[in-house]
Motif scaffolding. Structure first.
Motif, PDB file in Angstrom:
ATOM      1  N   MET A 171       0.832  -1.193   0.000  1.00 17.35           N
ATOM      2  CA  MET A 171       0.000   0.000   0.000  1.00 17.35           C
ATOM      3  C   MET A 171       0.874   1.252   0.000  1.00 17.35           C
ATOM      4  SD  MET A 171      -3.238  -0.729   2.487  1.00 17.35           S
ATOM      5  CE  MET A 171      -4.423  -2.007   2.101  1.00 17.35           C
ATOM      6  N   THR A 172       0.327   2.346  -0.524  1.00 20.37           N
ATOM      7  CA  THR A 172       1.039   3.597  -0.586  1.00 20.37           C
ATOM      8  C   THR A 172       1.099   4.221   0.798  1.00 20.37           C
ATOM      9  OG1 THR A 172       0.199   3.935  -2.796  1.00 20.37           O
ATOM     10  CG2 THR A 172       1.134   5.845  -1.693  1.00 20.37           C
ATOM     11  N   ASN A 173       2.295   4.719   1.170  1.00 17.08           N
ATOM     12  CA  ASN A 173       2.450   5.408   2.439  1.00 17.08           C
ATOM     13  C   ASN A 173       2.188   6.891   2.240  1.00 17.08           C
ATOM     14  OD1 ASN A 173       3.190   3.130   3.980  1.00 17.08           O
ATOM     15  ND2 ASN A 173       5.288   3.230   3.176  1.00 17.08           N
ATOM     16  N   GLY A 222      -4.051   2.851  -1.372  1.00 12.54           N
ATOM     17  CA  GLY A 222      -3.534   1.748  -2.160  1.00 12.54           C
ATOM     18  C   GLY A 222      -4.475   0.583  -2.340  1.00 12.54           C
ATOM     19  N   ASP A 239      -7.379  -1.634  -4.026  1.00 13.31           N
ATOM     20  CA  ASP A 239      -7.848  -1.858  -5.391  1.00 13.31           C
ATOM     21  C   ASP A 239      -9.086  -0.999  -5.658  1.00 13.31           C
ATOM     22  OD1 ASP A 239      -8.832  -2.773  -7.774  1.00 13.31           O
ATOM     23  OD2 ASP A 239      -8.761  -4.897  -7.263  1.00 13.31           O
TER      24      ASP A 239
END
Length: 257
Positions: free
Chosen positions: A1-3, A208, A210
């Motif tokens: 996942m994006t931080n 992040g 889907d």
């Protein structure tokens, strides 16, 4: 996942957007500078406090703390909704019942279907979303009732004179008020994905998740808000319209003057 990281310096730079609003208000002489400053300061303080409280509640994962947060949210939403019905007797109690029933019923359905779990990180934010949406709807219902009872008081008097009971005499006003409470939610549903990308879906995508899963969650939230708004609107209107009549089934002149 994006931080995702928002530092203090990033927030300070983001304050430029507030300055834009202040400049526009000053140029157009809107006299909203004070309101903007107070609103921004209150938002920062309130969100900071709530952030630390939520962090503690989520970490503790205690059912009683979760229920306490639920009660605080519902009571606060009811208080604000009641203020929007200023002049309507028992506006706070009516709002409290409408918001409590609408929020509880919706949460029970969501937990029962497995859409969410009875844990603080899911119950508390969802409770806030439901209660705030019902609060806005009730405020619109109150405003519509007060205005339409004033505009149509002669029609109501004529119906009462012809033998109609207070519900039949107020039926058109009742329906218009319920519709006014539900209409913003219905309008927002129509533009989902075409005009607006709702906060929850956008937040999940930012994190992040889907996009397809994020959309499913948003559809669930849409169902949730539509159902809770309808429940809150119908309860507040069916209890609220009676407050415009006295025990003799006469219109209260002090409410429609």
């Amino acid at each position: 996942m994006t931080n995702l990281t928002v530092s203090n310096s990033t927030l300070a730079l983001g304050f430029v957007l507030v300055l834009v609003a202040l400049v526009i208000g000053y140029i157009e002489k809107l006299h909203i500078d004070k309101a903007i400053f107070i609103g921004v300061i209150r938002a920062i303080i309130q969100l900071a406090i709530v952030g630390y409280i939520l962090k503690f509640v989520i970490k503790t994962n205690d059912i009683w703390l979760t229920l306490a947060c639920f009660i605080i949210i519902v009571v606060n939403a009811s208080w604000n909704a009641g203020k929007r019905g200023n002049g309507i007797p028992k506006a706070f109690l009516i709002s409290l019942l409408a918001i409590a029933v609408g929020t509880t019923f919706t949460l029970v359905i969501l937990v029962w279907t497995g859409s969410i779990k009875f844990i603080p990180e899911q119950i508390v934010p969802v409770t806030g979303m439901i209660a705030s949406n019902i609060m806005v709807a009730i405020g619109l219902c109150y405003r519509n009732m007060m205005q339409t009872f004033t505009d149509r008081h002669q029609q109501v008097l004529e119906k009462l004179a012809l033998g109609a009971d207070i519900k039949l005499a107020s039926l058109d006003i009742l329906r218009d008020s319920i519709k006014s409470g539900m209409q913003p939610t219905i309008d927002s549903i129509k533009t989902l994905g075409l005009v607006s990308l709702p906060g929850m879906m956008s937040g999940l995508i930012f994190a992040g998740v889907d996009p397809v899963k994020a959309i499913k969650y948003q559809i669930m939230i849409t169902f949730m808000l539509l159902g809770s708004t309808s429940i809150g609107s119908i309860i507040s209107c069916y209890l609220g319209y009676k407050q415009f009549f006295n025990e003799r089934k006469q219109l209260r002149n002090e409410l429609i003057s």
